[in-house]
Design a protein around this motif. Structure first.
Motif, PDB file in Angstrom:
ATOM      1  N   GLU A 278       0.837  -1.211   0.000  1.00 30.78           N
ATOM      2  CA  GLU A 278       0.000   0.000   0.000  1.00 30.78           C
ATOM      3  C   GLU A 278       0.869   1.257   0.000  1.00 30.78           C
ATOM      4  O   GLU A 278       0.518   2.266  -0.625  1.00 30.78           O
ATOM      5  N   LEU A 279       1.997   1.223   0.702  1.00 27.36           N
ATOM      6  CA  LEU A 279       2.930   2.362   0.667  1.00 27.36           C
ATOM      7  C   LEU A 279       3.451   2.571  -0.764  1.00 27.36           C
ATOM      8  O   LEU A 279       3.634   3.704  -1.210  1.00 27.36           O
ATOM      9  N   LEU A 280       3.673   1.467  -1.462  1.00 30.82           N
ATOM     10  CA  LEU A 280       4.169   1.574  -2.837  1.00 30.82           C
ATOM     11  C   LEU A 280       3.077   2.031  -3.802  1.00 30.82           C
ATOM     12  O   LEU A 280       3.372   2.701  -4.796  1.00 30.82           O
ATOM     13  N   TRP A 281       1.811   1.711  -3.534  1.00 30.80           N
ATOM     14  CA  TRP A 281       0.701   2.277  -4.331  1.00 30.80           C
ATOM     15  C   TRP A 281       0.702   3.805  -4.197  1.00 30.80           C
ATOM     16  O   TRP A 281       0.529   4.525  -5.183  1.00 30.80           O
ATOM     17  N   ARG A 282       0.888   4.277  -2.963  1.00 28.90           N
ATOM     18  CA  ARG A 282       0.956   5.724  -2.721  1.00 28.90           C
ATOM     19  C   ARG A 282       2.090   6.331  -3.544  1.00 28.90           C
ATOM     20  O   ARG A 282       1.940   7.383  -4.178  1.00 28.90           O
ATOM     21  N   GLU A 283       3.217   5.649  -3.532  1.00 34.80           N
ATOM     22  CA  GLU A 283       4.390   6.084  -4.300  1.00 34.80           C
ATOM     23  C   GLU A 283       4.075   6.112  -5.793  1.00 34.80           C
ATOM     24  O   GLU A 283       4.396   7.071  -6.502  1.00 34.80           O
ATOM     25  N   PHE A 284       3.439   5.060  -6.276  1.00 35.98           N
ATOM     26  CA  PHE A 284       3.099   4.912  -7.702  1.00 35.98           C
ATOM     27  C   PHE A 284       2.271   6.099  -8.197  1.00 35.98           C
ATOM     28  O   PHE A 284       2.566   6.705  -9.233  1.00 35.98           O
ATOM     29  N   TYR A 285       1.238   6.456  -7.431  1.00 31.19           N
ATOM     30  CA  TYR A 285       0.357   7.544  -7.868  1.00 31.19           C
ATOM     31  C   TYR A 285       1.071   8.899  -7.876  1.00 31.19           C
ATOM     32  O   TYR A 285       0.760   9.768  -8.694  1.00 31.19           O
ATOM     33  N   LYS A 286       2.032   9.084  -6.974  1.00 25.87           N
ATOM     34  CA  LYS A 286       2.819  10.332  -6.997  1.00 25.87           C
ATOM     35  C   LYS A 286       3.710  10.374  -8.251  1.00 25.87           C
ATOM     36  O   LYS A 286       3.875  11.429  -8.870  1.00 25.87           O
ATOM     37  N   HIS A 287       4.278   9.248  -8.612  1.00 26.57           N
ATOM     38  CA  HIS A 287       5.105   9.188  -9.817  1.00 26.57           C
ATOM     39  C   HIS A 287       4.242   9.437 -11.056  1.00 26.57           C
ATOM     40  O   HIS A 287       4.687  10.098 -11.997  1.00 26.57           O
ATOM     41  N   ILE A 288       3.019   8.912 -11.053  1.00 30.23           N
ATOM     42  CA  ILE A 288       2.091   9.160 -12.167  1.00 30.23           C
ATOM     43  C   ILE A 288       1.830  10.657 -12.307  1.00 30.23           C
ATOM     44  O   ILE A 288       1.779  11.203 -13.419  1.00 30.23           O
ATOM     45  N   LEU A 289       1.684  11.340 -11.180  1.00 27.64           N
ATOM     46  CA  LEU A 289       1.429  12.782 -11.180  1.00 27.64           C
ATOM     47  C   LEU A 289       2.536  13.538 -11.914  1.00 27.64           C
ATOM     48  O   LEU A 289       2.280  14.501 -12.628  1.00 27.64           O
ATOM     49  N   VAL A 290       3.775  13.072 -11.738  1.00 24.91           N
ATOM     50  CA  VAL A 290       4.923  13.724 -12.383  1.00 24.91           C
ATOM     51  C   VAL A 290       5.051  13.296 -13.840  1.00 24.91           C
ATOM     52  O   VAL A 290       5.262  14.117 -14.732  1.00 24.91           O
ATOM     53  N   GLY A 291       4.895  11.994 -14.069  1.00 27.89           N
ATOM     54  CA  GLY A 291       5.093  11.476 -15.423  1.00 27.89           C
ATOM     55  C   GLY A 291       3.972  11.813 -16.381  1.00 27.89           C
ATOM     56  O   GLY A 291       4.183  11.945 -17.590  1.00 27.89           O
ATOM     57  N   TYR A 292       2.759  11.958 -15.853  1.00 30.72           N
ATOM     58  CA  TYR A 292       1.581  12.234 -16.684  1.00 30.72           C
ATOM     59  C   TYR A 292       0.809  13.392 -16.054  1.00 30.72           C
ATOM     60  O   TYR A 292      -0.239  13.197 -15.433  1.00 30.72           O
ATOM     61  N   PRO A 293       1.347  14.618 -16.177  1.00 37.26           N
ATOM     62  CA  PRO A 293       0.779  15.760 -15.436  1.00 37.26           C
ATOM     63  C   PRO A 293      -0.669  16.077 -15.775  1.00 37.26           C
ATOM     64  O   PRO A 293      -1.320  16.804 -15.036  1.00 37.26           O
ATOM     65  N   ARG A 294      -1.187  15.501 -16.872  1.00 34.20           N
ATOM     66  CA  ARG A 294      -2.591  15.802 -17.194  1.00 34.20           C
ATOM     67  C   ARG A 294      -3.551  15.353 -16.083  1.00 34.20           C
ATOM     68  O   ARG A 294      -4.635  15.907 -15.945  1.00 34.20           O
ATOM     69  N   VAL A 295      -3.141  14.336 -15.279  1.00 28.29           N
ATOM     70  CA  VAL A 295      -4.066  13.876 -14.240  1.00 28.29           C
ATOM     71  C   VAL A 295      -4.262  14.924 -13.151  1.00 28.29           C
ATOM     72  O   VAL A 295      -5.266  14.899 -12.438  1.00 28.29           O
TER      73      VAL A 295
END
Length: 479
Positions: A278-295
Motif C-alpha cells: 500500500e505504501l508503494l501504491w501511494r508512491e506509484f500515484y505520486k510518480h504518475i502525477l509527475v510522469g503524466y501531469p494531465r491527471v
C-alpha cells in the motif's frame, strides 16, 4: 541564516530539508497560510484544521530546539515568491530549504519561488522526502514512467534490496536566536472549523503519529491482509491523515513495517507485505502525477475515456452526496466520510464505482467531493483511486468489472454492524435484510429510509453500453 519552508512535512524527525538546513547553520522555519489556494484545491475544512493543529504541536517541538516558526500570509501561491523574498531580505537568509512536492501547481510555484530568490542571491535547495524514490528514477526499459503498478513495484523491490532509504536524524538544539515564533492561527478564512468529535478522532502531533505507527506495526499489521477490507473492524493503520500532512514519513512507515517483519518486504508476514504494498501504491500515484501531469489538470489518464457519455444528473449526485441512495452500504460510507473526515478504503472503491458506473456520473464530481471532505485528501492518491474505479485511469479496473453494492455489503459487512452504526434507523432489520431494506417490502419496510434511486442491473447494463461505445477502448493511456 538558513530558512526551512514547511509545507506537507509537519514533523521534526526524518525531515530532510529541516535537517539539511540545521546542518548548515542557524535555522528559522516558515509556514505560508494560503487560504485562497486551499479553496482552489478543494482542501477540506477538517484537513486545513488538522494542518493548523499540527503546526501548533510542531511549533512547540521546534521551540525546544530554539528554531523559531514564523507564519506568513499569502492568499494564493502566486504571492509566495514575494512573501518569501521579503522574509529572506528581512532576515538576511542565505539559503531556503524545501522538501519537494508534486503536481502541476506545486512545480510551478516552486520554480517561481526559486527564480525570485536566486535573483536576490538566495540559494533554493530541494530534497526528496515525501517519496522513497525520486520520480524519474523508476522507469520502464524504454525510459518512460510505468503505467502498471505490478511492474512499478517489481523495480521498487529491486531498489529496496540494494539501497533502503535511510531515516534522517532530527536536528540538535541550536543557540537561541533573537526571533520569536509567531502565534499559529486557530482557523483559516473561508474554512469552518470541524466538530470537536471529529477533531478528537485525529489528535495532532508527531507523538500521536508515531504512537499509531508503533501500535499498528506491533501486532495489528500481522492481520492487515485479512482484516483491512472489513469496515466494522479496526484493521487499518489510521495513519493516512498523518502521512498526507507529513506528520509521519513514508520512510518511517517502511522501516517500522520492515522491523515487524524481520527486514523482509517480499516474504514473511503477509500482513506486513500487504501494507508495504500500500505504501508503494501511494508512491506509484505520486510518480504518475509527475510522469503524466494531465491527471492533475482534471483530465482522464486514458484520453479516449474523455468521450464517455457521462450523465448530467444533479438529483442523483445530491442523493449520493447526502447519503440517501437507498443502498445502505453506500449511505453508511458517505455518513462516515462526512462525520469523521475519513472513509474506509474498501468503501472508497464501492462508493466510487457506484457513482461512476451505476449512476454514470463523471468521476471528477466524486473526486472533488472527496477532497472537500477528506482529512487525508491527497491529490495523487484520490485521483488515482477515482480513476481506477471509473476505469479511466492507469492500471484501472476493467470497465466491465463493476462492484455490486449488495454483494460487497454482504461480503464485507455480513452482520450489518457497520451499516447499523451509521444508519441506526436500520437497526431493527436482521443481518440478511439490512443490506437491501427495499426487498423487505410492505409493512416491514423501514419508514424513514428511501428506496434505491437506481436499478442495479439496468444501471450496470447502461454503464457497459457507454464504455462499449467509446471510439477506442483499447488505446493505451500514453498519448
Amino acid at each position: 541564516m538558513q530558512l526551512t519552508w514547511l509545507r506537507t512535512d509537519l514533523r521534526l524527525h526524518d525531515n530532510t530539508a529541516l535537517a539539511a538546513a540545521a546542518e548548515r547553520g542557524p535555522t528559522v522555519a516558515v509556514y505560508l497560510v494560503t487560504p485562497g489556494q486551499w479553496l482552489a484545491h478543494d482542501d477540506a475544512p477538517c484537513k486545513v484544521d488538522f494542518w493548523l493543529r499540527n503546526l501548533q504541536s510542531l511549533s512547540l517541538a521546534l521551540s525546544e530546539l530554539n528554531i523559531p516558526l514564523l507564519i506568513r500570509h499569502a492568499d494564493t501561491w502566486d504571492q509566495a515568491p514575494q512573501a518569501l523574498a521579503d522574509l529572506c531580505r528581512e532576515l538576511s537568509i542565505e539559503s531556503v530549504h524545501v522538501n519537494e512536492e508534486y503536481g502541476v501547481h506545486e512545480s510551478r510555484r516552486d520554480a517561481a519561488v526559486a527564480q525570485a530568490l536566486e535573483a536576490q542571491g538566495v540559494a533554493f535547495h530541494r530534497y526528496l522526502d515525501q517519496l522513497l524514490f525520486q520520480p524519474g528514477s523508476i522507469l520502464t526499459k524504454t525510459g518512460t514512467y510505468f503505467q502498471v503498478f505490478s511492474q512499478f513495484r517489481k523495480v521498487c523491490y529491486t531498489r529496496l534490496h540494494t539501497a533502503l532509504p535511510r531515516l534522517v536524524m532530527a536536528p540538535k538544539p541550536q543557540a537561541p536566536l533573537k526571533l520569536k515564533s509567531d502565534p499559529i492561527p486557530e482557523h483559516a478564512n473561508g474554512f469552518v472549523p470541524p466538530t470537536e468529535s471529529l477533531r478528537a478522532l485525529w489528535p495532532a502531533g508527531e507523538d500521536e503519529a508515531r504512537h499509531r505507527l508503533e501500535q499498528f506495526t506491533d501486532e495489528p499489521i500481522n492481520d492487515y491482509k485479512d482484516e483491512r477490507d472489513f469496515p466494522a473492524k479496526p484493521g487499518t493503520s489510521q495513519l493516512s491523515a498523518y502521512l498526507a500532512a507529513g506528520v509521519v514519513s513514508p520512510r518511517q512507515c517502511l522501516h517500522a513495517a520492515l522491523q515487524s517483519n524481520q527486514g523482509e518486504f517480499e516474504s514473511g508476514n503477509i500482513g506486513a507485505i500487504t501494507w508495504i504494498n500500500e505504501l508503494l501504491w501511494r508512491e506509484f500515484y505520486k510518480h504518475i502525477l509527475v510522469g503524466y501531469p494531465r491527471v492533475s489538470r482534471h483530465c482522464a489518464f486514458r484520453p479516449e475515456t474523455e468521450a464517455l457519455a457521462w450523465r448530467n444528473a444533479p438529483e442523483d449526485l445530491a442523493a449520493w452526496q447526502e447519503a440517501r441512495t437507498g443502498l445502505p452500504i453506500i449511505d453508511a460510507a458517505m455518513r462516515q466520510l462526512q462525520e469523521t473526515g475519513w472513509m474506509h478504503n474498501r468503501l472508497r472503491m464501492v462508493v466510487a464505482m457506484f457513482l461512476t458506473k451505476n449512476l454514470l456520473i463523471d468521476w471528477r464530481e466524486g473526486e472533488r467531493f472527496f477532497m472537500r471532505h477528506l482529512i487525508d485528501g491527497d491529490l495523487a492518491a484520490n485521483n488515482g483511486g477515482w480513476q481506477w474505479s471509473a476505469s479511466t485511469g492507469t492500471d484501472s479496473a476493467p470497465y466491465f468489472r463493476i462492484f455490486s453494492p449488495l454483494s460487497q455489503s454482504e461480503k464485507f459487512d455480513g452482520d450489518g454492524r457497520f451499516i447499523k452504526h451509521w444508519l441506526p434507523q436500520l437497526a431493527v432489520l436482521n443481518k440478511k435484510e439490512v443490506h437491501n431494506p427495499s426487498a423487505v417490502g410492505g409493512l416491514f419496510g423501514v419508514a424513514d429510509y428511501p428506496p434505491p434511486i437506481v436499478d442495479l442491473k439496468k444501471s450496470r447494463d447502461r454503464a457497459l453500453a457507454a464504455f462499449r461505445n467509446l471510439p477506442s477502448r483499447h488505446a493505451a493511456g500514453d498519448k
